[in-house]
Design a protein around this motif. Sequence first.
Motif, PDB file in Angstrom:
ATOM      1  N   LYS A   1       0.749  -1.276  -0.028  1.00 42.93           N
ATOM      2  CA  LYS A   1       0.269   0.090   0.012  1.00 42.93           C
ATOM      3  C   LYS A   1       0.764   1.217   0.007  1.00 42.93           C
ATOM      4  N   HIS A   2       2.052   1.340   0.585  1.00 44.75           N
ATOM      5  CA  HIS A   2       2.747   2.183   0.399  1.00 44.75           C
ATOM      6  C   HIS A   2       3.297   2.734  -0.670  1.00 44.75           C
TER       7      HIS A   2
ATOM      8  N   SER B   1       0.438   4.267  -2.728  1.00 45.41           N
ATOM      9  CA  SER B   1       0.515   5.819  -2.342  1.00 45.41           C
ATOM     10  C   SER B   1       1.521   6.574  -3.180  1.00 45.41           C
TER      11      SER B   1
ATOM     12  N   ALA C   1       0.294   7.247  -6.252  1.00 37.76           N
ATOM     13  CA  ALA C   1      -0.858   8.094  -6.211  1.00 37.76           C
ATOM     14  C   ALA C   1      -2.167   7.265  -6.759  1.00 37.76           C
TER      15      ALA C   1
ATOM     16  N   GLU D   1      -4.103   5.341  -4.471  1.00 43.56           N
ATOM     17  CA  GLU D   1      -5.335   5.031  -3.438  1.00 43.56           C
ATOM     18  C   GLU D   1      -6.585   5.087  -4.008  1.00 43.56           C
TER      19      GLU D   1
ATOM     20  N   SER E   1      -5.947  -0.556  -5.512  1.00 44.92           N
ATOM     21  CA  SER E   1      -6.037  -0.970  -3.972  1.00 44.92           C
ATOM     22  C   SER E   1      -7.412  -1.928  -3.822  1.00 44.92           C
TER      23      SER E   1
END
Length: 300
Positions: free
Chosen positions: A275-276, A279, A282, A284, A289
């Motif tokens: 998930k890092h 993000s 960009a 998310e 996701s």
Amino acid sequence: MDIELDTPTLPSALLTAKNRIEGLLKTWLPVKCEHSTLTEAMRYSALNGGKRLRSALIYAIQDPFSIPQAACDHIAAAIECVHASSLIHDDLPALDDDDLRRGQPACHIVYGEAMAILAGDGLMNFAYECLLKLPESAASAEAKLAMMQCLVSAIGEQGMVGGQAREFDSQAKNEAAILELYALKTGALMGAGLQMAAHASPLNSPRLQANLAQLSHHLGLAFQIHDDILDIEGCSEHIGKPQFSDQDENKQTLIALVGMEKAKQLRDHHIMSTKHVVSELALEQTALSELIDFIIQRQF
Ligand code: GRG
């Protein structure tokens, strides 16, 4: 037994990808072989269900990176054929010796061992054909070469086949070695799909390639650890093979080494790392996701 895939809990990105890729494979896979059941066995294994997660990941980055539709289609078809090929070989008596795949008789149970080996070989070769047939309008010759390099590296001795060989030899004896094996066996092919798709993007860059490599490394690990967890905690009807099949074969799984609690922590750690990267990209609250969340919520 059919696994119900069209439940409302499935991410829509997965359902859309599943419909699209299965339609394409039905049309593209060779239909008739005059002298043997080869094409029947290839179609049986490539079209007998499956979540189509690897395809869904590819389609999930299509819009954000303006990847041409044809590129996503040909790459997803190639990846699904390699995946199906690897599952046929994995189920053979000489390897995992599993009679069931996706809740149905494995390829060698239906067509015999020799034809199953050949069906796996046929699907591998068909995967390369899918890539080579990618129209010039969707990817330049240079991009296609880069894609081919990605695919062969992900499959070969430094990828899925290498990971499987380490598992077979029982070489991985500690946590780091098992995770490396998982990254090769499972993560490499997931990563290849994403990185190949990026090669057809006008936004392709070394940084994007590095981000996608990082993302799929963590995603592959989380996926494979969750697979091990399902082997113990899941229901065999949902997972489409007998529960505890990994234990039966004395495979060196992470859970056997570190225990269930630590395995779940590691899975969650790798999902957080995934998930890092999402993000950083960009992305998310996008299809990507949504698919990542599904990976650790899935029951099959
Ligand atoms: C012939 C290409 C080739 C390889 C031979 C046998 C082998 C080497 C590799 C096997 C690698 C393997 C079985 C990795 C496990 C990957 C994995 C977790 C598969 C299950 O993936 P899912 O859950 O399956 O996405 P579905 O059924 O949904 O498609």
